[in-house]
Design a protein around this motif. Structure first.
Motif, mmCIF file in Angstrom:
data_model
loop_
_atom_site.group_PDB
_atom_site.id
_atom_site.type_symbol
_atom_site.label_atom_id
_atom_site.label_comp_id
_atom_site.label_asym_id
_atom_site.label_seq_id
_atom_site.Cartn_x
_atom_site.Cartn_y
_atom_site.Cartn_z
ATOM 1 N N MET A 1 0.825 -1.190 0.000
ATOM 2 C CA MET A 1 0.000 0.000 0.000
ATOM 3 C C MET A 1 0.864 1.246 0.000
ATOM 4 N N THR A 2 1.876 1.287 0.831
ATOM 5 C CA THR A 2 2.738 2.455 0.906
ATOM 6 C C THR A 2 3.551 2.607 -0.375
ATOM 7 N N LYS A 3 3.939 1.487 -0.951
ATOM 8 C CA LYS A 3 4.720 1.524 -2.184
ATOM 9 C C LYS A 3 3.909 2.153 -3.320
ATOM 10 N N GLU A 4 2.646 1.792 -3.431
ATOM 11 C CA GLU A 4 1.803 2.353 -4.478
ATOM 12 C C GLU A 4 1.572 3.840 -4.271
ATOM 13 N N LEU A 5 1.393 4.243 -3.026
ATOM 14 C CA LEU A 5 1.203 5.662 -2.740
ATOM 15 C C LEU A 5 2.456 6.449 -3.075
ATOM 16 N N LEU A 6 3.602 5.897 -2.762
ATOM 17 C CA LEU A 6 4.861 6.558 -3.087
ATOM 18 C C LEU A 6 5.010 6.720 -4.596
ATOM 19 N N ILE A 7 4.644 5.710 -5.337
ATOM 20 C CA ILE A 7 4.732 5.798 -6.795
ATOM 21 C C ILE A 7 3.713 6.806 -7.339
ATOM 22 N N ALA A 8 2.489 6.750 -6.843
ATOM 23 C CA ALA A 8 1.429 7.620 -7.358
ATOM 24 C C ALA A 8 1.688 9.091 -7.070
ATOM 25 N N LEU A 9 2.237 9.396 -5.925
ATOM 26 C CA LEU A 9 2.476 10.793 -5.571
ATOM 27 C C LEU A 9 3.934 11.201 -5.756
ATOM 28 N N GLY A 10 4.827 10.276 -5.549
ATOM 29 C CA GLY A 10 6.243 10.620 -5.582
ATOM 30 C C GLY A 10 6.779 10.879 -6.977
ATOM 31 N N LEU A 11 6.339 10.110 -7.958
ATOM 32 C CA LEU A 11 6.861 10.289 -9.307
ATOM 33 C C LEU A 11 6.522 11.651 -9.911
ATOM 34 N N PRO A 12 5.273 12.117 -9.841
ATOM 35 C CA PRO A 12 5.001 13.451 -10.393
ATOM 36 C C PRO A 12 5.746 14.557 -9.639
ATOM 37 N N ILE A 13 5.851 14.424 -8.338
ATOM 38 C CA ILE A 13 6.566 15.438 -7.560
ATOM 39 C C ILE A 13 8.058 15.397 -7.880
ATOM 40 N N ALA A 14 8.626 14.203 -7.975
ATOM 41 C CA ALA A 14 10.052 14.081 -8.307
ATOM 42 C C ALA A 14 10.328 14.637 -9.699
ATOM 43 N N THR A 52 -2.724 16.957 -11.649
ATOM 44 C CA THR A 52 -2.017 15.709 -11.966
ATOM 45 C C THR A 52 -1.799 14.880 -10.705
ATOM 46 N N ILE A 53 -1.370 15.518 -9.645
ATOM 47 C CA ILE A 53 -1.137 14.811 -8.388
ATOM 48 C C ILE A 53 -2.460 14.287 -7.823
ATOM 49 N N ALA A 54 -3.515 15.073 -7.908
ATOM 50 C CA ALA A 54 -4.814 14.647 -7.396
ATOM 51 C C ALA A 54 -5.357 13.448 -8.179
ATOM 52 N N VAL A 55 -5.208 13.468 -9.483
ATOM 53 C CA VAL A 55 -5.681 12.347 -10.301
ATOM 54 C C VAL A 55 -4.905 11.080 -9.973
ATOM 55 N N ALA A 56 -3.602 11.216 -9.775
ATOM 56 C CA ALA A 56 -2.793 10.055 -9.408
ATOM 57 C C ALA A 56 -3.227 9.490 -8.058
ATOM 58 N N ALA A 57 -3.532 10.361 -7.109
ATOM 59 C CA ALA A 57 -3.978 9.907 -5.791
ATOM 60 C C ALA A 57 -5.347 9.228 -5.870
#
Length: 64
Positions: A1-14, A52-57
């Motif tokens: 669960m945490t891994k998916e959240l990191l990918i969904a939010l972390g990639l656009p921010i990074a 973009t971040i909201a859609v990913a979340a």
């Protein structure tokens, strides 16, 4: 669960942080399309990034 959240939010921010650092670190003139973006209001740019971040979340939450 945490891994998916990191990918969904972390990639656009990074991507945003890295691309901003690369463009700001250049000592040359920015490309023409980037110069056009800097002449516009930042509200539009920030809204698109936030969207973009909201859609990913939302996608992450719905797949859970």
């Amino acid at each position: 669960m945490t891994k998916e959240l990191l990918i969904a939010l972390g990639l656009p921010i990074a991507y945003l942080v890295i691309s901003t650092a690369v463009l700001a670190g250049r000592h040359r003139q920015l490309p023409r399309f980037v110069q056009r973006l800097t002449a516009r209001d930042a509200l539009l740019w920030n809204s698109v990034v936030g969207l973009t971040i909201a859609v990913a979340a939302i996608q992450w939450a719905l797949r859970r």
